[in-house]
Design a protein around this motif. Structure first.
Motif, PDB file in Angstrom:
ATOM      1  N   PHE A 296      40.129  73.051  41.097  1.00 57.24           N
ATOM      2  CA  PHE A 296      40.650  72.345  39.923  1.00 57.24           C
ATOM      3  C   PHE A 296      39.935  72.781  38.633  1.00 57.24           C
ATOM      4  O   PHE A 296      39.929  72.042  37.648  1.00 57.24           O
ATOM      5  CB  PHE A 296      40.528  70.823  40.097  1.00 57.24           C
ATOM      6  CG  PHE A 296      40.998  70.339  41.448  1.00 57.24           C
ATOM      7  CD1 PHE A 296      42.329  70.446  41.822  1.00 57.24           C
ATOM      8  CD2 PHE A 296      40.110  69.794  42.362  1.00 57.24           C
ATOM      9  CE1 PHE A 296      42.771  70.016  43.060  1.00 57.24           C
ATOM     10  CE2 PHE A 296      40.540  69.359  43.611  1.00 57.24           C
ATOM     11  CZ  PHE A 296      41.862  69.475  43.952  1.00 57.24           C
ATOM     12  N   LEU A 297      39.339  73.973  38.657  1.00 58.31           N
ATOM     13  CA  LEU A 297      38.630  74.517  37.507  1.00 58.31           C
ATOM     14  C   LEU A 297      39.138  75.924  37.211  1.00 58.31           C
ATOM     15  O   LEU A 297      39.623  76.619  38.108  1.00 58.31           O
ATOM     16  CB  LEU A 297      37.122  74.576  37.764  1.00 58.31           C
ATOM     17  CG  LEU A 297      36.391  73.248  37.996  1.00 58.31           C
ATOM     18  CD1 LEU A 297      34.960  73.525  38.442  1.00 58.31           C
ATOM     19  CD2 LEU A 297      36.415  72.385  36.749  1.00 58.31           C
ATOM     20  N   ASP A 298      38.973  76.356  35.971  1.00 58.25           N
ATOM     21  CA  ASP A 298      39.310  77.719  35.596  1.00 58.25           C
ATOM     22  C   ASP A 298      38.181  78.677  35.958  1.00 58.25           C
ATOM     23  O   ASP A 298      37.030  78.251  36.162  1.00 58.25           O
ATOM     24  CB  ASP A 298      39.584  77.796  34.089  1.00 58.25           C
ATOM     25  CG  ASP A 298      40.972  77.293  33.716  1.00 58.25           C
ATOM     26  OD1 ASP A 298      41.913  77.566  34.488  1.00 58.25           O
ATOM     27  OD2 ASP A 298      41.102  76.630  32.667  1.00 58.25           O
TER      28      ASP A 298
ATOM     29  N   VAL B  92      49.984  69.666  41.139  1.00 58.70           N
ATOM     30  CA  VAL B  92      48.614  69.344  40.725  1.00 58.70           C
ATOM     31  C   VAL B  92      48.425  69.819  39.292  1.00 58.70           C
ATOM     32  O   VAL B  92      48.696  70.986  38.978  1.00 58.70           O
ATOM     33  CB  VAL B  92      47.583  70.021  41.644  1.00 58.70           C
ATOM     34  CG1 VAL B  92      46.160  69.692  41.185  1.00 58.70           C
ATOM     35  CG2 VAL B  92      47.788  69.583  43.091  1.00 58.70           C
ATOM     36  N   LEU B  93      47.970  68.912  38.419  1.00 60.22           N
ATOM     37  CA  LEU B  93      47.618  69.277  37.060  1.00 60.22           C
ATOM     38  C   LEU B  93      46.131  69.609  37.029  1.00 60.22           C
ATOM     39  O   LEU B  93      45.295  68.764  37.374  1.00 60.22           O
ATOM     40  CB  LEU B  93      47.948  68.140  36.089  1.00 60.22           C
ATOM     41  CG  LEU B  93      47.833  68.444  34.595  1.00 60.22           C
ATOM     42  CD1 LEU B  93      48.759  67.542  33.793  1.00 60.22           C
ATOM     43  CD2 LEU B  93      46.410  68.292  34.090  1.00 60.22           C
ATOM     44  N   ALA B  94      45.794  70.829  36.650  1.00 61.15           N
ATOM     45  CA  ALA B  94      44.383  71.253  36.638  1.00 61.15           C
ATOM     46  C   ALA B  94      44.205  72.410  35.664  1.00 61.15           C
ATOM     47  O   ALA B  94      45.095  73.257  35.544  1.00 61.15           O
ATOM     48  CB  ALA B  94      43.947  71.677  38.049  1.00 61.15           C
ATOM     49  N   PRO B  95      43.032  72.459  35.009  1.00 60.02           N
ATOM     50  CA  PRO B  95      41.991  71.428  34.978  1.00 60.02           C
ATOM     51  C   PRO B  95      42.505  70.154  34.300  1.00 60.02           C
ATOM     52  O   PRO B  95      43.346  70.220  33.407  1.00 60.02           O
ATOM     53  CB  PRO B  95      40.872  72.065  34.155  1.00 60.02           C
ATOM     54  CG  PRO B  95      41.139  73.550  34.200  1.00 60.02           C
ATOM     55  CD  PRO B  95      42.630  73.665  34.255  1.00 60.02           C
ATOM     56  N   ALA B  96      41.953  69.007  34.726  1.00 60.95           N
ATOM     57  CA  ALA B  96      42.499  67.724  34.286  1.00 60.95           C
ATOM     58  C   ALA B  96      41.613  66.976  33.300  1.00 60.95           C
ATOM     59  O   ALA B  96      41.962  65.878  32.883  1.00 60.95           O
ATOM     60  CB  ALA B  96      42.751  66.843  35.508  1.00 60.95           C
ATOM     61  N   LYS B  97      40.470  67.564  32.916  1.00 60.08           N
ATOM     62  CA  LYS B  97      39.521  66.800  32.090  1.00 60.08           C
ATOM     63  C   LYS B  97      40.128  66.374  30.758  1.00 60.08           C
ATOM     64  O   LYS B  97      39.778  65.314  30.226  1.00 60.08           O
ATOM     65  CB  LYS B  97      38.246  67.608  31.863  1.00 60.08           C
ATOM     66  CG  LYS B  97      38.406  68.892  31.059  1.00 60.08           C
ATOM     67  CD  LYS B  97      37.075  69.611  30.908  1.00 60.08           C
ATOM     68  CE  LYS B  97      37.221  70.913  30.113  1.00 60.08           C
ATOM     69  NZ  LYS B  97      37.664  70.664  28.724  1.00 60.08           N
ATOM     70  N   ASP B  98      41.020  67.168  30.188  1.00 63.16           N
ATOM     71  CA  ASP B  98      41.628  66.819  28.904  1.00 63.16           C
ATOM     72  C   ASP B  98      42.844  65.918  29.059  1.00 63.16           C
ATOM     73  O   ASP B  98      43.428  65.481  28.053  1.00 63.16           O
ATOM     74  CB  ASP B  98      42.038  68.091  28.155  1.00 63.16           C
ATOM     75  CG  ASP B  98      40.836  68.943  27.753  1.00 63.16           C
ATOM     76  OD1 ASP B  98      39.749  68.372  27.551  1.00 63.16           O
ATOM     77  OD2 ASP B  98      40.990  70.182  27.666  1.00 63.16           O
ATOM     78  N   TRP B  99      43.234  65.621  30.303  1.00 60.86           N
ATOM     79  CA  TRP B  99      44.441  64.850  30.554  1.00 60.86           C
ATOM     80  C   TRP B  99      44.184  63.543  31.289  1.00 60.86           C
ATOM     81  O   TRP B  99      45.052  62.657  31.283  1.00 60.86           O
ATOM     82  CB  TRP B  99      45.439  65.687  31.358  1.00 60.86           C
ATOM     83  CG  TRP B  99      45.982  66.831  30.586  1.00 60.86           C
ATOM     84  CD1 TRP B  99      45.502  68.113  30.540  1.00 60.86           C
ATOM     85  CD2 TRP B  99      47.098  66.801  29.694  1.00 60.86           C
ATOM     86  NE1 TRP B  99      46.246  68.882  29.689  1.00 60.86           N
ATOM     87  CE2 TRP B  99      47.239  68.107  29.154  1.00 60.86           C
ATOM     88  CE3 TRP B  99      47.988  65.807  29.306  1.00 60.86           C
ATOM     89  CZ2 TRP B  99      48.248  68.424  28.253  1.00 60.86           C
ATOM     90  CZ3 TRP B  99      48.997  66.129  28.402  1.00 60.86           C
ATOM     91  CH2 TRP B  99      49.115  67.421  27.885  1.00 60.86           C
ATOM     92  N   ILE B 100      43.032  63.385  31.901  1.00 64.52           N
ATOM     93  CA  ILE B 100      42.797  62.251  32.792  1.00 64.52           C
ATOM     94  C   ILE B 100      42.896  60.917  32.058  1.00 64.52           C
ATOM     95  O   ILE B 100      43.279  59.897  32.647  1.00 64.52           O
ATOM     96  CB  ILE B 100      41.426  62.399  33.510  1.00 64.52           C
ATOM     97  CG1 ILE B 100      41.331  61.455  34.722  1.00 64.52           C
ATOM     98  CG2 ILE B 100      40.269  62.207  32.560  1.00 64.52           C
ATOM     99  CD1 ILE B 100      42.177  61.865  35.876  1.00 64.52           C
TER     100      ILE B 100
END
Length: 468
Positions: free
Chosen positions: A178-180, A352-360
């Motif tokens: 789930f990371l770039d 799956v939406l990833a990376p999700a840190k900007d969307w969670i």
């Protein structure tokens, strides 16, 4: 021995299974009303299932496959054609395949790469192969040492073409972690690639024939309870009570729905909670120990799983697909891939939406909007024009802290299953085992924790005789 386990995800349930096999009594306490942890699933008001994540089973998951064989449920895996399928953003609606021939490893993967002419030139293929050569020849020890680099840094260090990163490794990295590639440790995708290269069917993918809660977790519960174990839902751990020597005297379970708290006492205790939950419950007396201080270097990564039900079929592909979208990771039409979700007339996409840190922390409406924008690029024939497919309903599942965030250097922070506290043990894919943050890693960690508990029990059984 009585063994109290906190958490009924795959790690906790696998630990319980192997403890009953060894003649012990596991008592499993789960905070939520559903089994599975990171593979949990629920049914909506119409009876349709939605899940925590899009769970693909790989041939390179020996412990998970063995567990299912021991439960007699191997036939619940629906194996797909041995191929990896990528969308081509520059050619909307077109797929590119890496079909893996049934020949010995590692030639099967090499042949799949060489035969694909859609995504890489021959020069890029050669540089790709030369760059991977150290990982293939020097093995896992070399791969572990690469934890000091991001995947992108490692690719550049090996002289691998930037297009290989953008076309293949971005998609693979997001699917695995789930990371770039500019965030993830090189160790993670290299470990997966090494398994795929070494094992003939390592990269072959299967889907479960129904929800993980019903088709995988419930059989584990049935197995455990039939042999004297217990599994309790809606039973969150409130705190660990310690003896004067720092060992665990008991585990307080928080009472819900008007019930009072109660104390569970056992001979040994296993935390099969996420690393974030464990850190919140660590007794103050343990927090100065270096073993537990290292847990501060681990945290879960956010993940968003999206389910979309349409009024018609968008695809007949029966497989996992790598979207190569800047927002989305992998997806599948579960109406094709999963027996229990089958619908010959209408698609149900799980993405799956990833990376999700900007969307969670964003609203479901915002997440749905960007997802539909990306899908219009993947399915232009069905989602654009005068008569686009209609979205009947959707479910979005957010997991703010999922598997551990596999950035460079995290390997040094991952703990063993045995802790400095003699009667306290850890299970979870964040603990040290070779399969990292995955279903396979969770199952293996539970097995290793059960082995450590059993060894502790044998040691304790010998103490009276030694004293005498």
């Amino acid at each position: 021995m009585r063994v109290a386990i906190a958490g009924a995800g795959l790690a906790g349930l696998a630990c319980g299974k192997y403890l009953v096999d060894a003649g012990h009594q596991p008592l499993i306490y789960e905070s939520r009303d559903v089994l599975g942890g990171l593979v949990a699933a629920w049914q909506d008001e119409e009876g349709d299932w939605y899940e925590t994540g899009l769970h693909a089973f790989f041939g390179a998951y020996p412990n998970l496959l063995q567990l299912m064989a021991e439960l007699g449920i191997s036939d619940r895996l629906q194996w797909k054609q041995h191929t990896l399928i990528f969308n081509q953003p520059e050619k909307p609606g077109v797929l590119s395949r890496f079909d893996v021939p049934d020949i010995p490893a590692p030639f099967h993967v090499i042949a799949a790469i060489l035969r694909n002419n859609d995504m890489l030139t021959w020069e890029q293929k050669i540089r790709f192969a030369l760059g991977l050569w150290p990982a293939m020849v020097r093995g896992q020890k070399y791969i572990e040492a690469m934890d000091r680099y991001t995947l992108l840094e490692w690719l550049r260090k090996q002289g691998i073409d930037e297009r290989v990163n953008s076309d293949i490794f971005v998609a693979a990295s997001k699917a695995l972690t789930f990371l770039d590639p500019d965030q993830v440790s090189a160790t993670i995708p290299l470990t997966a690639l090494n398994r795929f290269l070494q094992e003939r069917y390592g990269s072959k993918i299967a889907f479960l024939d129904g929800s993980p809660t019903e088709r995988l977790c419930q059989p584990l519960v049935d197995y455990i309870t039939a042999r004297g174990g217990e599994v309790h839902l809606l039973s969150p751990v409130k705190e660990y009570v310690l003896n004067s020597d720092g060992t665990v005297a008991g585990m307080v379970i928080r009472g819900l729905d008007g019930r009072g708290d109660y104390l569970v006492q056992a001979d040994a205790y296993v935390s099969a909670m996420s690393v974030d939950a464990l850190k919140a419950l660590l007794p103050s007396a343990w927090q100065s120990l270096p073993f537990f201080q290292k847990l501060a270097g681990l945290e879960g990564v956010p993940v968003i799983n999206i389910h979309l039900w349409f009024d018609r079929k968008l695809t007949d592909v029966d497989h996992l697909l790598f979207s190569r979208s800047p927002v989305l990771s992998v997806y599948a039409d579960m109406s094709n891939t999963c027996k229990a979700y089958s619908d010959p007339e209408r698609s149900m996409l799980e993405l799956v939406l990833a990376p999700a840190k900007d969307w969670i922390d964003r609203s479901d409406a915002e997440i749905l909007a960007v997802t539909m924008q990306e899908l219009a690029k993947l399915f232009p024939r069905h989602l654009t024009g005068d008569n686009p497919a209609r979205l009947r309903k959707y479910k979005i599942v957010k997991t703010p802290r999922s598997v551990y965030k596999a950035t460079p250097g995290r390997q040094a922070y991952r703990p063993t299953q045995q802790t400095p506290i003699p009667n306290f043990f850890l299970a979870g894919s964040y603990t040290m085992q070779r399969y990292l943050g995955s279903m396979e890693g969770a199952v293996l960690s539970g097995k290793l924790a059960a082995q450590a508990v059993a060894a502790y029990g044998s040691q304790m059984a010998q103490v009276p005789a030694a004293v005498a």
